[in-house]
Design a protein around this motif. Structure first.
Motif, short mmCIF file in Angstrom:
data_model
loop_
_atom_site.label_atom_id
_atom_site.label_comp_id
_atom_site.label_asym_id
_atom_site.label_seq_id
_atom_site.Cartn_x
_atom_site.Cartn_y
_atom_site.Cartn_z
N VAL A 286 -20.61 5.68 -73.72
CA VAL A 286 -20.01 4.48 -74.29
C VAL A 286 -19.75 4.67 -75.79
N HIS A 287 -20.58 5.45 -76.43
CA HIS A 287 -20.44 5.64 -77.88
C HIS A 287 -19.27 6.56 -78.23
N TRP A 288 -18.65 7.20 -77.25
CA TRP A 288 -17.53 8.08 -77.57
C TRP A 288 -16.35 7.31 -78.14
N VAL A 289 -16.28 6.00 -77.90
CA VAL A 289 -15.21 5.19 -78.46
C VAL A 289 -15.28 5.18 -79.98
N GLU A 290 -16.43 5.57 -80.54
CA GLU A 290 -16.57 5.61 -82.00
C GLU A 290 -15.70 6.68 -82.63
N PHE A 291 -15.26 7.67 -81.85
CA PHE A 291 -14.31 8.64 -82.39
C PHE A 291 -13.01 7.94 -82.79
N LEU A 292 -12.67 6.88 -82.09
CA LEU A 292 -11.45 6.13 -82.37
C LEU A 292 -11.72 4.93 -83.27
N ILE A 293 -12.81 4.19 -82.98
CA ILE A 293 -13.18 3.00 -83.76
C ILE A 293 -14.56 3.26 -84.37
N PRO A 294 -14.66 3.65 -85.62
CA PRO A 294 -15.94 4.07 -86.20
C PRO A 294 -17.06 3.04 -86.06
N ASP A 295 -16.75 1.75 -86.21
CA ASP A 295 -17.78 0.71 -86.17
C ASP A 295 -17.83 0.00 -84.82
N ALA A 296 -17.40 0.68 -83.77
CA ALA A 296 -17.37 0.04 -82.46
C ALA A 296 -18.76 -0.38 -81.99
N SER A 297 -19.78 0.37 -82.35
CA SER A 297 -21.15 0.06 -81.92
C SER A 297 -21.91 -0.76 -82.95
N GLY A 298 -21.33 -1.00 -84.10
CA GLY A 298 -21.99 -1.80 -85.11
C GLY A 298 -22.81 -0.97 -86.07
N ARG A 299 -23.41 -1.68 -87.04
CA ARG A 299 -24.21 -1.04 -88.09
C ARG A 299 -25.65 -1.52 -88.01
N LEU A 300 -26.54 -0.74 -88.63
CA LEU A 300 -27.95 -1.09 -88.67
C LEU A 300 -28.29 -1.94 -89.89
N PHE A 301 -27.71 -1.61 -91.03
CA PHE A 301 -28.07 -2.26 -92.28
C PHE A 301 -26.85 -2.41 -93.15
#
Length: 852
Positions: A286-301
């Motif tokens: 699921v995290h592979w979408v981050e190659f296209l959308i960097p913040d797709a999974s969100g940030r920690l801080f």
């Protein structure tokens, strides 16, 4: 020719300049000491650890034992300490501040990563534009840049491109230079604390070598004598060179390998190891979408928007994004879509290999299939392999911008990626406008450090990230459309455009990953902390504090709150910075006996009565040599109650002997705990010795003994003992097999009495005695009656021979890498035999066929 070469080199020099500017903007406040890195292992683990090692190195040339963690452990046995790593030594020799030194350390390795990928891209024939893009992309990509919070693994990622490039060059045509360079680049991660990266390179190299060996046609070829074949020549030259690389690597890294192997044989990762925590930090597809959308999974801080925690529980995040830039993503997609099967090679296999093995399922197969691999952990450690594949694919595919067909296909891919990103961004905005995040109960999802999940903000951030990706893809499309093919040359303005586009996007991606705190403000918050006065402490959990803090709303100063609470409670290894000993500190490798102890504590049935339960814990603390507690969160210190004597030395007039055991189970320690907690039962300490296997109970009731500590250093004890009867002297520290003791004593005639109580036939100065495990976790020495001076010293058996091998390996590797200049000098001095010169200069010329 020289002018043409200089002109073609400017793009990657320009890329290095932009990389330096980005790193300066990110790290300059940290490098000059105004701020410090404040997240995960770099903060609470490596900043105090490396500070402690540097301080010890000012006192002795090679520190070997750490008495402040657990009940003592070998300092060099933990690979992450990087005691033998030359770059750590140099950085901490010239930078006095520990907070600034660790920042210089990680920045230097980001630069090394850029140089290493430059070397690797050069070996595959990449052009100047491709090299420039790789130099920017690799160190600033999410999976590499975020390793600034885990320095040993950044060291591994920094050196890995050279070792992979060297291994593939050796498979093509072995040369002395690449044998030496590959060995050095494999040894550096081992010395720097990341042997797993070296193992991954060896695994990849072995797989590629086997595949090429099988794929090489077995037939005679022009230039080979009758009866020879390509496979036989391949075995003799390539595989022989690879074995030489492994041997040289082992020599260079011999001190660290010897220390690690010696300690790991006693660790919980080898003795009784399981898969309990080895699959943590896996990376879902699921995290592979981050190659296209960097913040797709969100940030920690600073605000917790890690939206992926809703479905995969990934609050414990190895990297916050896999993004490496839209432009590299365009080149990689173009290569995958346009290259034929026969054009794919070993470099292209790195992307699927790294991504697949970073998942829990394939990694689990590695644990089962490869003997000894279960000593490692965390599938996400395969991500640098994928990013090397990304960088090399980008560097190669950048050559296609010079062809008309390549420009057309790259333009189409850019348009497609922009369309997909725009669609995702539009859906995210629509869901935000429709208030869909409010339909999801996010209040139950929180991180204990960063607070509750802010789902609306997470959706909004992902949407904005998608728009940025659309703009970058659109800019790439415009640049591809601007290329003209009159004389076959691309204008310098377009080179600048591609490089600047990637640099700006990588700056936008990497900037939110910087977690820092102001050192002056932090020190003001720490000024009121309680000064700890004790010999060994125990950190205790404060679940109410953690939960109340975790449920608080987010605030800009939350990072500072987390760091101050960790420093106050001596979390991780902050106790090393203050010179305090903590029994349950965080270490990278613990002994198997320590793991068995905590399993026994978890299984033990303590009294339900609060007062009695507290009394039981006080007895356990007395047994372990603990005299204070630190509450996690607020850092309050509670001393052990008066009346319970706690000391690091204890005399036992009676004891019970058993045969030494390699593995101690939690049941063994549970039984010992029951004996210690039972006030009505006589509790004899258990001594593991090969000398006597029976109980030792004295006929003299309570024989007196006086024990006095004369001197103590991290690696030495000097104790005077005056005892009416033989007994066991207990040192409340772990015996890993490398502590050795010597007794001095004089009878009425002035001759020595040995530890067995027998006077030797001739006077001598000292007699060694057995150093045993006592109560499974401490050190015990049998001392006969009389007056003695005992010296306990830490002397690993492997130290001298491993250091000699290390220096020989460095010398041999240097000769191989400098073989051409050395040959020139030696021949000029006419002191080199002709036969030896021919042997050293042989670089596998001519007759071998290049196997693709």
């Amino acid at each position: 020719m020289k002018q043409r070469s200089a002109l073609s080199s400017w793009p990657f020099f320009f890329a290095y300049a932009l990389l330096g500017i980005i790193l300066a903007v990110h790290f300059s406040p940290v490098l000059i000491g105004q701020q410090r890195l404040a997240f995960r292992d770099t903060s609470h683990f490596y900043t105090p650890l490396y500070q402690y090692i540097a301080a010890r190195e000012t006192q002795q040339w090679l520190p070997l034992w750490n008495p402040l963690d657990l009940n003592g452990l070998p300092l060099t046995g933990e690979t992450t300490t990087a005691v033998y790593y030359p770059i750590r030594f140099v950085v901490y020799r010239f930078v006095s501040s520990a907070e600034s030194a660790v920042a210089w350390y990680v920045v230097l390795h980001l630069v090394i990563a850029a140089i290493a990928i430059h070397v690797a891209a050069k070996t595959v024939g990449a052009g100047s534009l491709g090299i420039a893009l790789a130099v920017l992309m690799y160190p600033l990509s999410g999976p590499i840049f975020f390793l600034i919070y885990n320095p040993p693994f950044l060291v591994g990622a920094a050196w890995m491109p050279i070792s992979l490039a060297g291994g593939l060059r050796i498979l093509k045509a072995p040369t002395p230079f690449w044998i030496g360079a590959t060995a050095f680049s494999l040894a550096m991660p081992i010395l720097g604390g990341d042997p797993q990266s070296a193992v991954h390179v060896i695994m990849i190299g072995a797989a590629i070598a086997v595949a090429r060996f099988i794929g090489t046609p077995k037939r005679r070829t022009a230039g080979y004598r009758e009866g020879s074949n390509i496979q036989g020549s391949y075995w003799r030259t390539r595989v022989g060179a690879l074995l030489a690389v492994l041997l040289l690597t082992a020599c260079i890294a011999a001190p660290q390998l010897a220390a690690t192997l010696d300690w790991s044989l006693q660790s919980g990762r080898v003795v009784g190891a399981g898969f309990a925590d080895q699959l943590e930090f896996s990376v879902s597809p699921v995290h592979w979408v981050e190659f296209l959308i960097p913040d797709a999974s969100g940030r920690l801080f600073p605000v917790f928007t890690r939206i992926s925690s809703l479905w995969d529980g990934s609050a414990r995040t190895w990297v916050t994004t896999l993004a490496a830039g839209i432009l590299p993503f365009i080149f990689v997609v173009n290569r995958i879509s346009k290259c034929t099967y026969k054009r794919f090679d070993a470099w292209d296999s790195l992307i699927p290999t790294g991504l697949m093995l970073s998942m829990s399922g394939p990694y689990w197969l590695l644990l089962w299939l490869i003997p000894g691999y279960d000593a490692f952990r965390y599938p996400a450690k395969w991500l640098p392999v994928a990013m090397i594949g990304f960088a090399i694919a980008t560097a190669r595919q950048a050559n296609r911008v010079r062809s008309q067909s390549g420009r057309r296909s790259l333009t189409n891919v850019s348009l497609l990626i922009a369309t997909v990103a725009l669609t995702i961004g539009a859906l995210a905005f629509l869901s935000d406008l429709a208030a869909m995040p409010s339909m999801v109960s996010a209040q139950k999802t929180y991180d204990r450090s960063w607070g509750p999940l802010q789902l609306p903000l997470a959706i909004r951030t992902a949407a904005i990230s998608a728009i940025v990706s659309v703009l970058c893809a659109g800019a790439a499309w415009w640049l591809f459309r601007r290329i003209r093919f009159g004389d076959g040359r691309m204008p310098a303005q377009l080179h600048v455009g591609f490089i600047v586009l990637l640099a700006v996007e990588l700056f936008i991606i990497s900037r939110p990953q910087m977690a820092v705190v102001n050192r002056k403000v932090e020190q003001e918050r720490l000024s009121e902390k309680v000064e700890i006065r004790g010999q060994r402490g125990l950190r205790t959990q404060s679940q109410e504090w953690h939960r109340s803090f975790a449920l608080q709303s987010d605030a800009p100063g939350r990072i500072l709150d987390v760091e101050v609470s960790q420093r106050l409670s001596q979390f991780g290894r902050w106790h090393l910075a203050d010179g305090n000993a903590i029994f349950n500190s965080v270490t990278s490798i613990r002994s198997q006996r320590m793991d068995a102890f905590w399993f026994a504590i978890a299984e033990h049935r303590f009294s339900s009565d609060l007062a009695k339960r507290s009394s039981e814990w006080e007895r356990i603390m007395q047994w372990l040599g603990i005299d204070y507690q630190i509450a996690c969160g607020d850092g309050s210190v509670a001393p052990i109650p008066n009346g319970l004597e706690t000391t690091m030395l204890k005399w036992h007039p009676q004891w019970r002997s058993i045969v030494p055991a390699r593995e101690i189970t939690s049941a063994d320690i549970s039984l010992r705990l029951s004996q210690i907690l039972d006030v009505d039962q006589e509790s004899l300490p258990i001594l593991e010795t090969v000398a006597i296997q029976s109980d030792h109970r004295k006929t003299v009731k309570n024989p007196s003994a006086r024990v006095e500590l004369i001197d103590r250093s991290p690696e030495s004890w000097t104790v005077e003992v005056n005892a009416e009867a033989a007994g066991v002297l207990e040192f409340k520290q772990f015996q890993d097999g490398n502590w050795h003791a010597t007794l001095w004593a004089a009878n009425s005639k002035g001759s020595l009495i040995t530890s067995a109580g027998v006077a030797p036939s001739a006077p001598c100065r000292a007699a060694p005695c057995e150093v045993c495990q006592l109560d499974y976790m401490m050190t015990g020495i049998m001392v006969p009656e009389g007056r003695w001076t005992l010296r306990l010293n830490y002397r690993p058996w492997w130290l001298t021979i491993s250091l000699v091998n290390g220096w020989l390996g460095v010398l041999m590797g240097g000769v191989l890498m400098l073989n051409r200049p050395l040959l020139f000098v030696l021949r000029g001095m006419k002191i080199l035999p002709s036969g030896l010169g021919g042997l050293l200069s042989n670089e596998a010329r001519g007759r071998e066929q290049d196997d693709h």
